[in-house]
Design an enzyme around this catalytic site. Structure first.
Site, PDB file in Angstrom:
ATOM      1  N   HIS A  26       1.159  31.315 -48.248  1.00 32.44           N
ATOM      2  CA  HIS A  26       2.518  31.314 -48.775  1.00 32.44           C
ATOM      3  C   HIS A  26       2.611  30.236 -49.849  1.00 32.44           C
ATOM      4  O   HIS A  26       1.913  29.217 -49.781  1.00 32.44           O
ATOM      5  CB  HIS A  26       3.522  31.034 -47.666  1.00 32.44           C
ATOM      6  N   GLU A  77       4.782  27.915 -50.558  1.00 28.38           N
ATOM      7  CA  GLU A  77       5.161  26.569 -50.127  1.00 28.38           C
ATOM      8  C   GLU A  77       3.992  25.868 -49.432  1.00 28.38           C
ATOM      9  O   GLU A  77       3.776  24.671 -49.632  1.00 28.38           O
ATOM     10  CB  GLU A  77       6.367  26.635 -49.185  1.00 28.38           C
ATOM     11  N   CYS A  89      10.101  30.390 -45.214  1.00 27.43           N
ATOM     12  CA  CYS A  89      10.102  31.099 -43.934  1.00 27.43           C
ATOM     13  C   CYS A  89       9.914  30.089 -42.805  1.00 27.43           C
ATOM     14  O   CYS A  89       9.721  28.886 -43.033  1.00 27.43           O
ATOM     15  CB  CYS A  89       9.005  32.165 -43.913  1.00 27.43           C
ATOM     16  N   CYS A 144       6.529  28.233 -43.150  1.00 31.20           N
ATOM     17  CA  CYS A 144       6.550  27.249 -44.236  1.00 31.20           C
ATOM     18  C   CYS A 144       7.455  26.066 -43.881  1.00 31.20           C
ATOM     19  O   CYS A 144       7.150  24.923 -44.223  1.00 31.20           O
ATOM     20  CB  CYS A 144       7.010  27.905 -45.529  1.00 31.20           C
TER      21      CYS A 144
END
Length: 153
Positions: free
Chosen positions: A53, A55, A83, A86
């Site tokens: 992801h 992040e 999310c 993250c």
């Protein structure tokens, strides 16, 4: 002086690159002392690994470049609400501020029913980061809509 829009525009460019590779359009940067020190591009689909992801990639890069796990003097900018996964990484590294383009309600670390990003009752973590929302919101949402249309074709 650089403002939130300036850094979010960098995230939007990264998000566009993610989408070209078939990933959701998410881009993230980490800023320290007014300078971008790390970048992250969503790549979970193209790399076949859910942990890629934007992040998390930005946090990995920052930890490596700074040679430290404590990012409490840094801000994270991201096109979409982090999310749950993250958000855990953000809290683990104690980022002081999270600047978000648009919310992601189903699995968002702030707006879902699992608000890890803003929880105050997890004793091993310091205070939640300061949250700034809706920076370049329309542009972030437009990228998501474009991705969804492309995905549903």
């Amino acid at each position: 002086m650089k403002n939130h829009d300036y850094f979010m525009r960098h995230c939007l460019e990264l998000a566009k690159k993610a989408m070209v590779d078939g990933n959701p359009p998410v881009g993230a940067v980490i800023v320290k002392d007014g300078k971008i020190i790390s970048r992250g591009i969503e790549a979970g689909k193209s790399k076949g690994d859910i942990t890629f992801h934007a992040e998390i990639e930005a946090a990995r890069d920052a930890v490596t470049k700074l040679n430290q796990k404590d990012l409490s003097d840094c801000s994270l900018y991201t096109t979409h609400e982090p999310c749950i996964m993250c958000s855990y990484v953000i809290r683990h590294h104690a980022l002081r501020e999270v600047v978000i383009g648009s919310r992601v309600k189903a699995i968002g670390g702030m707006s879902s029913k699992y608000p890890i990003l803003i929880a105050k009752d997890i004793g091993i973590w310091s205070a939640p980061p300061v949250i700034v929302e809706d920076i370049c919101r329309q542009e972030c949402k437009a990228l998501t809509q474009k991705y969804e249309l492309k995905r549903n074709d």
